[in-house]
Each structure stands twice: as structure tokens, then as C-alpha cells.
Scaffold this motif. Structure first.
Motif, PDB file in Angstrom:
ATOM      1  N   ASP A  77      -6.214  -0.830  -1.641  1.00 35.35           N
ATOM      2  CA  ASP A  77      -6.867  -1.517  -0.532  1.00 35.35           C
ATOM      3  C   ASP A  77      -7.291  -2.933  -0.893  1.00 35.35           C
ATOM      4  O   ASP A  77      -8.112  -3.537  -0.206  1.00 35.35           O
ATOM      5  CB  ASP A  77      -8.085  -0.717  -0.056  1.00 35.35           C
TER       6      ASP A  77
ATOM      7  N   ALA B 252      -7.827  -3.198   3.553  1.00 35.03           N
ATOM      8  CA  ALA B 252      -6.698  -2.262   3.554  1.00 35.03           C
ATOM      9  C   ALA B 252      -5.415  -2.920   4.050  1.00 35.03           C
ATOM     10  O   ALA B 252      -4.317  -2.518   3.662  1.00 35.03           O
ATOM     11  CB  ALA B 252      -7.037  -1.043   4.415  1.00 35.03           C
TER      12      ALA B 252
ATOM     13  N   PRO C 264       0.805  -1.228   0.000  1.00 33.52           N
ATOM     14  CA  PRO C 264       0.000   0.000   0.000  1.00 33.52           C
ATOM     15  C   PRO C 264       0.837   1.278   0.000  1.00 33.52           C
ATOM     16  O   PRO C 264       0.333   2.334  -0.421  1.00 33.52           O
ATOM     17  CB  PRO C 264      -0.831  -0.117   1.296  1.00 33.52           C
TER      18      PRO C 264
END
Length: 1255
Positions: free
Chosen positions: A87, A219, A27
Motif C-alpha cells: 500500500d 493503496a 499491488p
């Protein structure tokens, strides 16, 4: 990429699972796109944005339609969407699919393809592809034709499996993507396990189009995410569970197609610039091929943009509009001159095409896309595509079939590479692709069929690729078709091959350790570039760049081989490195570092023994097929096979993975079998030559001999060969006949005058010269060992120089013989210098030594001085002193060049350890018995030492054929006893402590505790059970007490009768377990060991016999205590008069020049005979016959298919001919009935062309 590495190495926070921790950086690096500006879709009455999302999900602050004075009317992903951390990533589990997890990732359409490719290959573990096929077109619910499904299933996936390819698809269960997924699934079900990993299907789909995509959102990543697929029988936008990885490209839109096209094109272009092979070691970049099936109008723009990046395309004609248009453009329109491909000239080039061509292209486009509004744009795309037609290959599936689809892919890529790389020839590029795919069948059929004359320069890079990536069939093919291995293998290239070792192999770890050792020494010295440790696989390790002192050199390879081989041979590669074999390791390291910092001249030199060097390189990597091929090509076949066996068995001891360890042991056994078989062929051909083969020193293998290497490799099977045993028997008996009875030998030993009678037969010294003459005559005969009876004049002339050499050798041999020693002296030496006589003398004298030792201990062991020792005891001391002298001679004066290595080799022998123990105990006992306060202790040590000296007799029995294997059985049974004693000790401790506690309430005396806890339970096993001391009913009257003070003073404690019944029960259980269970377990273990060794007792005995013969062959002829005379004689002869040993030539013979060359040639011929016989047996085996029959049946079926196709065409032609004939007849009738034409002759009559049958 630096940011990527930094994110991977950094991090922290709470503890995560291993998978989550490995991908927790995703991420931070990879983003997704979210629509941030609402642009009204006029067709939805303001409810939807042009991105496909509803008004409510957009940011309320970004719903305005004005950017300055302009009104936004067209939604654009770059302008109207923003990036944020992804996510959705991790692993994907399809509910009910019953297969392993797939990987998935949601990423922005602007993500760098470099990051994604690194993620897929490094973190997801997808193997580096040798080919990438991107299947495009056929999206949506378009119906796929049956023949297209067959091409995908039987052509594309099979080609992908044979080449190790990635297949890029749409990733959804619709259209062509679903067909590809089903083909991959069917392949996985039918193919063997090793090939399933070779077919990798990667799905690239628009994120906004994926059904149930919210199940993937997490996430923190999903490991795994459960994904439910509904209604799998029909096409849908669900993810296809047959893909191994999914790249879900997000451009901010929802429900729209085409969002992944730009990223897919960039990924294809990036992969096409990466190299194939291990660590990118291949000779070519990864070929990328786009495969077009059907396609709509937008596909023309996609195709045009991809062609501008020089990506080749394969178009399946007859599948749909776009594919049919391209097929017709390239098949119907005439070729035009190529225009420049630079961006500045593209527009002018398109405009330069004549108007007629543009009109014809426009008609074709209008034919397939009549409803498209932007017709001119499509025409421009079509013209640009037509300009790059060299990159396009048309495949007519209905006509060509799918059997040779992999060849079609290869030729399509070759055609493209020829256009892109004008310097390389078409055949070279095709060869590189065939090597990358490991398709030797294509190379043989298309490239090495005799039509092309290959040069060394054309094969050099491909040879390196084939070596590094373990493609032995290509190595064999190149060597058979023009590649000279002498020119190819320089020491620089050999070093580069060692740098390419897999970092998971044992050899890599050992080389890295040696490299660090040298770099550590270099770091302590002042250098120009410091002493930073560099791994083997450094960026500087390529062939084209100069090598620095920090990288792997031949010295590390030499040290590795020295560690594995020991002192059986001298260090490898010391010659080119300019090192002396006697140089110490530290001095050699300093010399190497100094040389590597300058110009390394040796790296440009040719390798003196290229096949042997490559054989060792392949052995260190446990590459079976390649090692066997190099062994076939190398000389000294027997020694090379034994050397490979030795290296593999040493590596297997260091290998930690069980599978690799077993593979190494199997390959080692295979080479031992090869050595045994080749030597058997040699022994059948010529006995004398085979003996020379066993003791000849090899310059390639560091002066080692076959016997030395077989001993180091523990090659028992090789020693069991009759030829080896025949040589050992000849050495064992010396100049005596091998058929001499033992009683004759013993009688002569005690009555030496019998030497001069006919009791024992001896060979005359003149027979050595005669045997040499016979040997030379055979040498000048045919090399296969058969006697040649006819000589031509050319043979005689050719052999004149050899005859002169032989005569000189004969004279030297006569001169080396003792100059006519008297018969008495020569016969005396023949008898006493034979190893069997030395053995007999040592045995008899050792028995006498034991008798003397026993007499001194039992009868004549006098008190300490001045009353003792006695005279016989002094004789015993002198005898042991002579034994010590012999052990010192064996330790420091026999074997390796280095003293430390000699000591290590001496200690490794079990019987030498026994000798050290016996001598040490005797020395200690001798010192103790000289003093009154330690006299008894010294006497006890002497008694124990006598046991050790007596057990030493077991070694003597090794020479006996029946007793020798029994010694091995006893040794292995000793290991079984240790396991038995472990279980027995557990039960002894358990029962002894419980029994002592129950019988005696209090007894603190340590000696009695030990007796009752261990000693008494041990005697219970043999039936000594004192019932009157254990059973309360049989207790007698004894003087005992329960007073603890009296017990501590030495009184006998009374038995406790409280739980006496429990004592009896424990006794029963203890006897049941020990006498029945454990003793029978021990008997079973002994039986298994006995049967296992007894099956191969002959092999064990023959191997053990060699060590005994070598030991007594090197011993002086006199036995202790007279051996001291021999020691003095040897010292004067070797170190004062400097006379070399004649005995050494019995086990080591150095051949040079023509004689060594003839022996190598003869050995190579025998090896070829063996391999030919083995190949013949293999060809005649049932499996080989079935394979040949299968190939023939496939060929017949293919011809039958062609015949059916020809039959169909002939039927169509007959139908057309019949129609034409009917039309002509109708015209004839019509014309004959009209008055338009007046015929001047009657119509022709059809003649009967049917051939008459023969009379």
C-alpha cells in the motif's frame, strides 16, 4: 516474470494518469508483511509484541501463544507474519527539498529481486549500472571519522560517476548512509549536467524503522507523496532526500533494524548475474562490491553469507570494530590452505583448522566484541571469512588517501574475479571491468603500458563491448595494441553490430521496416519455421548462436544504404550476398530468403573493407567520435567523408527529434569540412593527382566518385575549393586554353574558318601523352608529391615492372587517339566538342528559337487548316520536336541503371519540370489550334507557353559569376513571397468583404463580387483608389438602381451612404497595414535572404556551375534543331557500332591495380599530414596548454603531499632516534658509574660528520 508481464499488459477500470497506469500492476505482484501473531516481549510487561508493535494492532484471533503443545517464545517473520498487497509505492516529493521526485516501494522481505530490478530499470528508468557498490555498516548514530567522509565524497562518488555505478545505502539520514547522501548531493551540485545521472543512490531501509512512514501509505499509489523531514541537522530515521530510489523492506517488524539484510543480499547476488551495457550487451556481468565501514558483531554473519556467494568486499580499516577485526585477521594471521567451497565440505574444512589458529581468532574476536554472548558463533564466522580472504581487499584510508579510490575498486573486483573465474587471466578480467566503466586512463596506465603482450583472443570480446556501448577510446586502444580488424570483422559480426542499434534511432526503424518487408515476402512462401515477424533485438541475436532467416541480414543493411544514398553508388554488400546489381528488388528478396534458410557461407567471410563498414555503422548511429576515428583509419578519405555527409543529411531529414537532427547536421558539416581540408592538402601536393582523385571510381563506395558524392550530399563548401573549380574549368573549355576570351569564342562561332588561325589557342593531342609521362614520373617519385631527385639502384630495379606497365599504357593511349586525323578535322572537333561551345551554341539557338516563336505568335499565326499553319510555324514545330528528343535522351539514356530511377532523377530538377511544363503546354496548344472551335484557346495556350520558354532563359545565366547567385536569391525570395501572400490574402479577404458589404446593399453578380472583393483592394495597394465611387461627398451622377430585379438583370446598383464614414476608416487602416506593415515586412525578408545568400554567393555559384557543366558536357555538340543529327549519330555509334563514349572518362575514371594503390597511399599520406597539423594546432591552443598545466600542477601537489608525508615520517624517526640516543647515553652514564663492568678503553667520541665547505 511472466506474471509480471501479464499484469503490466492487462488491467482496466477507470481512467488513470499515465504514471498511475504504468505502475497500477504493483499491488497485484508486490506484497507487504503484517505481523499476524502476538508474541509477548518480556521486557515490555506484555504491552508489546516482539515485532515491536502494540497488542491492539494484532489480530485478536491470533494472540494465542500455543502452537500445538509448544509455547512460542521467539518471534519469527516467516512464521508470525502474513503477506498482503503493498500500500506504499509511487513517487516521493520531499517538502522543501527543491529537487526532482524519488521513487519508493514498500515490499516484503521475501520479494523476488528479479521483479524489483526490472521495476527499477524498466519502469523507474534508472540506467543499467556498470558497477554496484553496496555500502554497509556505520548504522545508527555512530560518529563517522573525517577521513571516511573524504573517502566517500572524493573517492566513492567520483568513482561512481566515472563508472556509471549504483550506490546501495541504508537510505536514512543517519550514520554512513547520511554521509553517502551528502556526497551524492555535493557531486550533483558541482558536476556537469550529463554526469549527474550517472550517480544513482538507492536506499534500502527497514519499513518499520522509517520515521513518518504513514505519509507514504496510499493503496492506489502516490504520484507524488509529500514527505516532511523534521530536524534535518541531526541524525534521524527519516528518509534521505539525496537518494533517487527507496526500497523499503518490510518483514513485519516495527522499530527493529536488520530486516532488510536478507533481501539486500539477494538483490546484490541477482544483480551480479546480470550483464552490463545496452540491452545486456556487455562482455561481463555487472560487478557488485560490498564496502564495509565499521560494523557490529552481526556484520560478521552478513559478511560470511555474502562471501559464500562469491561477492567481493572492500573493508575500510580503522573505521570500527568489524572492519578492524577483518583487517587484523587478514593482516596478522598466517595464510592457510584453501578448503573446498562445496556446502558438504564446509563444516569439515572449518574443523580441520588447527587449534592454535582458532585460539588466536578467538582472542581477536574477544578483543573487539568483549560483550557478545555467542562468542563461538562469531569465531566460526571469522574463520569462514578468513577462508575466503581472496574476496576481501583491505583499504587503509589514512595511509593510502582517496585520490585513486576508483583504481582500488577496480583491483578489488579483479582480485575477486580471478578467484571466481580461474580460467580467465587477471588482466583480461581487469580489462573487461575497465571497459565496462569506460576508464581508458586506468587501462592505459595499468594494462597497456608495454608490460603485457596482448593477443587477439584477449581483446575480441572487449572490442565488441566497446563498439556496441560507444566507447571509441577503447576501440582506438585495442586497435593500437594487437587487435587485427581484418580478423575481427566478419559479416556475421557486422550483422550482430547492426542488431545492437538503439530502438529509438532512425536507422533501427528503417532496418526494421526492411526486415518486415522481407519477412512478409517469406511469409507468403512455404517455409519450415513460418513467417513470424521478429524484431532486430531477438534472443537469437547473440554472437554465439546461429542466425535464422527471421533475423537481420546484410540485405536489409544494403537496402537501407540504397534508400539513403540513391543511385549515386551501386548497392552495398551485393557481392558477398551473391546478388547482381541489376536484379530487381522482389527477385533479390526471393534469393535472399532462399539463401538464409540454408547455410549462409558469407557470414564467415572477412569483411573486404572493415574500416569503411564500421564507419558507415557509426554514421548511422550518429556517433561522432567513433565515426571520426573510423574515418581516420579508412581509406579514400575524401570520398568517405563525403559519403558520411550524404548519409547524415538524409537521416536528418527523417529524424523527428530536434536535438538529434541538429547533431546530425553538425556532424555532416564536420565531415564536409574534413573532405574540403583533405582535398586542399592533396591539391597543394599534386594538382594532377587531385584531379584523378575527384573522378576516380571507388570499389568500396559502389563505384561512386567524389564529384558525384559531393553533388548528392549538397556539399557546396567542397565544390567551392579552387581545385574542384580548376578541374571543372578544364573540362568546360575542353582542349582550348582556359584563358580564352569570350569574344574570340563568339567570333569563331559565327566565322568557323577562324579556327585555323591563332585567334584561339589549343592544346596539342601529343600533350596528353607528355602529361601522362610527367604524371608517371611523379608517381614513381615520393608519394607525398615532392619531386625525388635521387634514385638508388634498388629504386630502379623496383620500378622496372612499373616502367613496362607505363610503356604499355602509353602505347594504348597513343593507339586510342585518332590515327593522325587531318589538321582540319582535329581542330574542328576540338572546338565544336568542347562543352563551352555546346553551351554557346545552345544559347544562341535558343534566342533564335524565341525570336521565331514570337514572330509566329505576333505576325504569322495562321487560322486552322486548311488555311494554316504557315511554313515558319512548321519549322517551329520541328524545332520543338528536337527539344523533345533531347529531353527524352536526358530522361532515359543518362544516369542510373534503372529506368524508374532515371525518371525520378530527371523530375527532381526544377528546370526539367519547367521543360516538361513548356512542352506539355505547347503540345496542348498545338492540338487546340488545329480546330476552329478551340483555335483561340490554343492561341492563348501558345502565348502562355512562350512565357514559360522565355523564363527558361534564367537557367542559362547560372554560368555567370555575378548573375548565378542572383538566380538563387530569386528562387529563395519566391518562398518569401508565398508567406507574404498568405498575410496579404487575409487582409484582402477581410477588407474586401467588409468594403463590398458597406458600399452595396445588394449585388449578386459573381464577377463583380470577385472584382470588388479581391481585385479592387489589390489595386488599392498600388494607389488606384476610386474616391468618387467610395466617398459619399464626391459621388457623381450615375445611372443606378436599388431595384433587386433590375440589378439581377444587369443594372448597376446604387452606392449605400449609410455608413460611408466607416468605409473611409477601413480604407485608411487597410492601406496602413498593407502599404506600410506588410510591404516593409516583405522588403525586410528580401533583404535578409539577399544578405544571407550574398555572403556565400561564391560558394552557391560554384556548386550551381557544376550541374550546368555536367549537363552541357553530356549534351551533343549540335544545338536544336540540328541536334537531331547528333541524336542519329549517337544512336548508330552507341547501339549499332557499340563504341563507348570517350567523354565519360572526363568525369568517371576507373583505376585498378598498382595505380589505384599508389593513389590511395598518396591520399592517406596527405590525410596524415592534415591530421598532424590539426593536432599540433590543438596542442598549442590555450585550452590544451591549461589542461597540461593542470595535470602537472596536480602531479606536483601529489608529490608535495608525499614529501610532507615523508617529512612527517622522518620527524617521527628523528624523535625515536633522539630517544634511543638519550637512553643509550643514560645507560652509558649508569654503567660508567657502577663497578659491574670494567671498561678496558675510554668511551667513543661522536665525530663531526658535517661536510666541509669547498674551498
Amino acid at each position: 516474470m511472466k506474471e509480471l508481464e501479464r499484469e503490466k499488459d492487462g488491467g482496466g477500470g477507470k481512467a488513470l494518469s499515465k504514471k498511475e497506469k504504468d505502475q497500477s500492476w504493483i499491488p497485484k505482484i508486490i506484497k507487504k508483511r503484517v505481523c499476524s501473531t502476538f508474541v509477548e516481549d518480556t521486557f515490555s510487561n506484555g504491552a508489546l509484541c516482539q515485532c515491536g508493535g502494540v497488542r491492539e494492532i494484532h489480530d485478536s484471533l491470533a494472540t494465542g501463544d500455543y502452537f500445538g503443545a509448544a509455547i512460542v517464545t521467539q518471534w519469527n517473520s516467516r512464521q508470525h507474519s502474513s503477506e498482503c498487497s503493498t500500500d506504499a509505492y509511487g513517487e516521493l516529493e520531499f517538502a522543501g527539498a527543491g529537487r526532482r521526485h524519488s521513487y519508493f516501494l514498500r515490499l516484503s522481505c521475501d520479494t523476488s529481486p528479479q521483479i524489483i530490478y526490472t521495476l527499477m530499470t524498466t519502469h523507474w528508468g534508472l540506467p543499467t549500472p556498470n558497477l554496484v557498490v553496496s555500502v554497509v555498516g556505520g548504522e545508527g548514530h555512530e560518529k563517522i571519522k573525517t577521513w571516511v567522509r573524504d573517502v566517500l565524497r572524493n573517492g566513492l562518488v567520483r568513482a561512481a560517476q566515472s563508472t556509471g555505478a549504483w550506490i546501495l545505502t541504508g537510505g536514512l539520514r543517519e550514520g554512513v548512509a547520511r554521509c553517502v547522501g551528502e556526497a551524492v548531493r555535493d557531486h550533483g551540485a558541482a558536476a556537469p549536467a550529463p554526469s549527474q545521472k550517472k550517480v544513482i543512490a538507492v536506499g534500502l531501509a527497514p519499513w518499520g524503522l522509517v520515521h513518518n512512514r504513514q505519509q507514504l501509505v496510499n493503496a492506489q499509489g502516490s504520484f507524488p507523496a509529500r514527505y516532511y523531514v523534521q530536524n534535518t541537522s541531526r541524525d534521524s530515521c527519516c528518509l534521505d532526500n539525496n537518494c533517487q530510489a527507496f526500497l523499503l523492506v518490510d518483514d513485519g517488524s516495527t522499530g527493529c533494524r536488520g530486516g532488510e539484510k536478507a533481501f539486500r543480499a539477494n538483490l546484490e547476488d541477482y544483480i551480479s548475474h546480470q550483464r552490463t551495457g545496452i540491452w545486456g550487451s556487455g562482455s561481463i556481468e555487472i560487478p557488485v562490491l560490498c564496502m564495509l565501514i565499521s560494523g557490529d558483531a552481526s556484520m560478521l554473519e552478513r559478511l560470511d553469507a555474502s562471501l559464500r556467494k562469491s561477492t567481493p568486499w572492500l573493508v575500510l580499516a580503522g573505521t570500527g570494530p568489524a572492519a578492524d577485526l577483518i583487517s587484523e585477521l587478514l593482516g596478522v594471521l598466517p595464510p592457510v590452505p584453501l578448503s573446498p567451497t562445496s556446502p558438504s565440505a564446509e563444516g569439515d574444512a572449518v574443523k580441520s583448522l588447527n587449534t592454535d589458529l582458532r585460539d588466536r581468532v578467538s582472542d581477536k574476536v574477544r578483543k573487539y566484541f568483549p560483550a557478545e554472548a555467542e562468542l563461538e558463533k562469531l569465531v566460526d564466522n571469522a574463520l569462514s571469512i578468513f577462508q575466503n580472504r581472496e574476496l576481501i581487499t583491505i583499504f587503509h584510508g589514512e595511509q593510502e588517501g582517496h585520490d585513486d579510490f576508483d583504481t582500488v575498486l577496480l583491483k578489488a573486483l579483479v582480485r575477486a574475479s580471478k578467484r571466481v573465474s580461474s580460467e580467465a587471466s587477471e588482466y583480461t578480467e581487469e580489462l573487461k571491468l575497465a571497459v565496462a566503466w569506460n576508464r581508458v586512463d586506468i587501462a592505459k596506465a595499468e594494462l597497456f603500458n608495454g608490460d603485457i603482450q596482448w593477443k587477439y583472443e584477449d581483446l575480441e570480446d572487449s572490442m565488441t563491448d566497446a563498439l556496441i556501448n560507444d566507447k571509441p577510446q577503447f576501440v582506438r586502444l585495442f586497435c593500437e595494441n594487437g587487435l587485427n580488424i581484418l580478423d575481427y570483422l566478419t559479416y556475421r559480426r557486422l550483422e550482430s553490430l547492426y542488431r545492437s542499434l538503439s530502438d529509438s534511432s532512425v536507422a533501427y526503424i528503417l532496418l526494421q521496416r526492411r526486415l518486415n518487408e522481407r519477412q512478409g515476402l517469406a511469409g507468403s512462401q512455404p517455409t519450415l519455421d513460418g513467417g513470424v515477424t521478429v524484431p532486430l533485438k531477438s534472443p537469437q541475436s547473440s554472437l554465439s548462436e546461429p542466425t535464422s532467416a527471421k533475423e537481420l541480414s546484410l540485405y536489409e543493411v544494403s537496402r537501407l544504404l540504397w534508400d539513403l544514398m540513391g543511385d549515386v553508388c551501386q548497392p552495398f554488400y551485393y557481392g558477398p550476398l551473391g546478388l547482381d546489381h541489376k536484379t530487381t528488388s522482389r527477385k533479390a528478396l526471393k534469393q535472399i530468403n532462399k539463401m538464409l534458410q540454408g547455410e549462409c557461407v558469407y557470414r564467415n567471410q572477412r569483411c573486404l573493407s572493415p574500416w569503411a563498414a564500421l564507419f558507415i555503422w557509426a554514421i548511422l548511429q550518429n556517433r561522432s567520435e567513433m565515426a571520426v576515428y573510423f574515418w581516420e583509419m579508412a581509406g579514400e578519405s575524401v570520398l568517405s567523408a563525403l559519403g558520411g555527409c550524404k548519409i547524415l543529411r538524409e537521416l536528418s531529414k527523417l529524424e523527428s527529434e530536434t536535438e538529434n537532427k541538429l547533431a546530425m547536421k553538425e556532424l555532416a558539416q564536420k565531415f564536409e569540412n574534413l573532405a574540403h581540408d583533405v582535398f586542399g592538402e592533396c591539391y597543394q601536393s599534386s594538382e594532377s593527382r587531385s584531379f584523378t582523385l575527384l573522378i576516380r571510381k571507388s570499389p568500396v563506395w559502389g563505384g561512386a566518385t567524389c564529384l558525384q558524392m559531393a553533388t548528392a550530399a549538397d556539399a557546396r563548401l567542397f565544390f567551392s575549393h579552387d581545385g574542384v573549380q580548376s578541374l571543372l574549368s578544364q573540362i568546360w573549355w575542353g582542349d582550348m586554353e582556359r584563358s580564352t576570351d569570350v569574344w574570340r569564342l563568339v567570333l569563331t562561332f559565327f566565322l568557323p574558318p577562324l579556327l585555323y588561325t591563332d585567334l584561339i589557342s589549343f592544346r596539342d593531342q601529343e600533350e596528353e601523352v607528355k602529361s601522362l609521362e610527367v604524371y608517371h614520373s611523379r608517381d614513381t617519385d615520393s608519394l607525398d608529391g615532392n619531386d625525388a631527385t635521387v634514385f638508388s639502384l634498388a629504386d630502379i630495379v623496383q620500378n622496372e615492372e612499373e616502367t613496362e606497365e607505363f610503356m604499355a599504357l602509353k602505347e594504348r593511349l597513343r593507339a586510342s587517339l585518332p590515327s593522325k586525323r587531318p589538321f582540319i578535322v582535329s581542330r574542328w572537333r576540338q572546338f565544336w566538342f568542347a562543352p563551352v561551345t555546346s553551351f554557346l551554341g545552345n544559347v544562341l539557338m535558343y534566342f533564335l528559337f524565341l525570336c521565331l516563336f514570337a514572330y509566329v505568335l505576333l505576325v504569322d499565326f495562321k487560322p486552322p487548316p486548311p488555311d494554316g499553319p504557315a511554313t515558319l510555324e512548321f519549322v517551329l514545330y520541328f524545332w520543338v520536336f528536337t527539344l523533345v528528343c533531347e529531353e527524352i535522351r536526358q530522361t532515359f539514356f543518362v544516369g542510373s541503371t534503372f529506368v524508374i530511377q532515371r525518371i525520378r532523377n530527371y523530375i527532381q530538377d526544377v528546370w526539367n519540370k519547367c521543360d516538361i511544363t513548356a512542352i506539355s503546354l505547347f503540345t496542348l496548344g498545338l492540338c487546340c489550334r488545329m480546330f476552329p472551335w478551340s483555335f483561340e484557346f490554343g492561341r492563348a495556350l501558345m502565348a502562355i507557353d512562350y512565357m514559360v520558354f522565355t523564363l527558361r532563359l534564367i537557367h542559362i545565366f547560372a554560368v555567370h559569376k555575378q548573375l548565378g547567385p542572383k538566380i538563387i536569391i530569386v528562387g529563395k525570395m519566391m518562398k518569401d513571397i508565398f508567406f507574404f501572400l498568405f498575410f496579404l490574402a487575409v487582409w484582402l479577404m477581410a477588407y474586401g468583404v467588409a468594403n463590398q458589404t458597406l458600399l452595396y446593399a445588394y449585388d449578386p453578380r459573381p464577377n463583380w463580387i470577385f472584382r470588388r472583393v479581391f481585385y479592387r483592394p489589390y489595386l488599392h495597394i498600388f494607389g488606384q483608389i476610386p474616391i468618387n465611387e467610395m466617398d459619399a461627398d464626391k459621388l457623381g451622377e450615375v445611372n443606378c438602381t436599388n431595384n433587386s430585379t433590375l440589378i439581377e438583370a444587369g443594372e448597376e446598383p446604387c452606392l449605400s451612404t449609410y455608413a460611408n464614414w466607416l468605409v473611409v476608416i477601413l480604407l485608411v487602416i487597410y492601406l496602413l497595414v498593407t502599404n506600410i506593415l506588410l510591404v516593409n515586412l516583405l522588403i525586410a525578408m528580401f533583404s535578409y535572404t539577399f544578405s544571407k545568400v550574398q555572403e556565400r554567393s561564391d560558394t552557391y555559384w560554384k556548386f550551381q556551375r557544376y550541374n550546368l557543366i555536367v549537363e552541357y558536357h553530356s549534351r551533343p555538340c549540335l544545338a536544336p534543331p540540328f541536334i537531331i543529327i547528333s541524336h542519329l549519330h549517337l544512336f548508330i555509334k552507341r547501339y549499332i557500332r557499340r563504341i563507348p563514349s570517350v567523354k565519360g572518362k572526363h568525369f568517371v575514371l576507373e583505376l585498378r591495380g598498382r595505380k589505384a594503390s599508389r593513389l590511395n597511399t598518396w591520399e592517406a599520406i596527405q590525410k596524415e599530414n592534415l591530421l598532424s597539423a590539426q593536432n599540433k594546432l590543438q596542442r598549442e591552443s590555450d585550452s590544451a596548454r591549461l589542461k597540461r598545466t593542470s595535470v602537472k600542477v596536480d602531479s606536483v601537489l601529489k608529490q608535495m603531499a608525499e614529501i610532507r608525508d615523508h617529512d612527517r615520517r622522518l620527524r617521527l624517526l628523528e624523535a625515536e632516534m633522539e630517544y634511543c640516543c638519550s637512553a643509550l647515553i643514560w645507560m652509558m652514564d649508569a654503567l660508567s658509574q657502577s663497578n659491574v663492568i670494567k671498561a678496558d678503553r675510554p668511551p667513543p667520541v661522536l665525530r663531526d660528520l658535517t661536510p666541509l665547505s669547498p674551498s
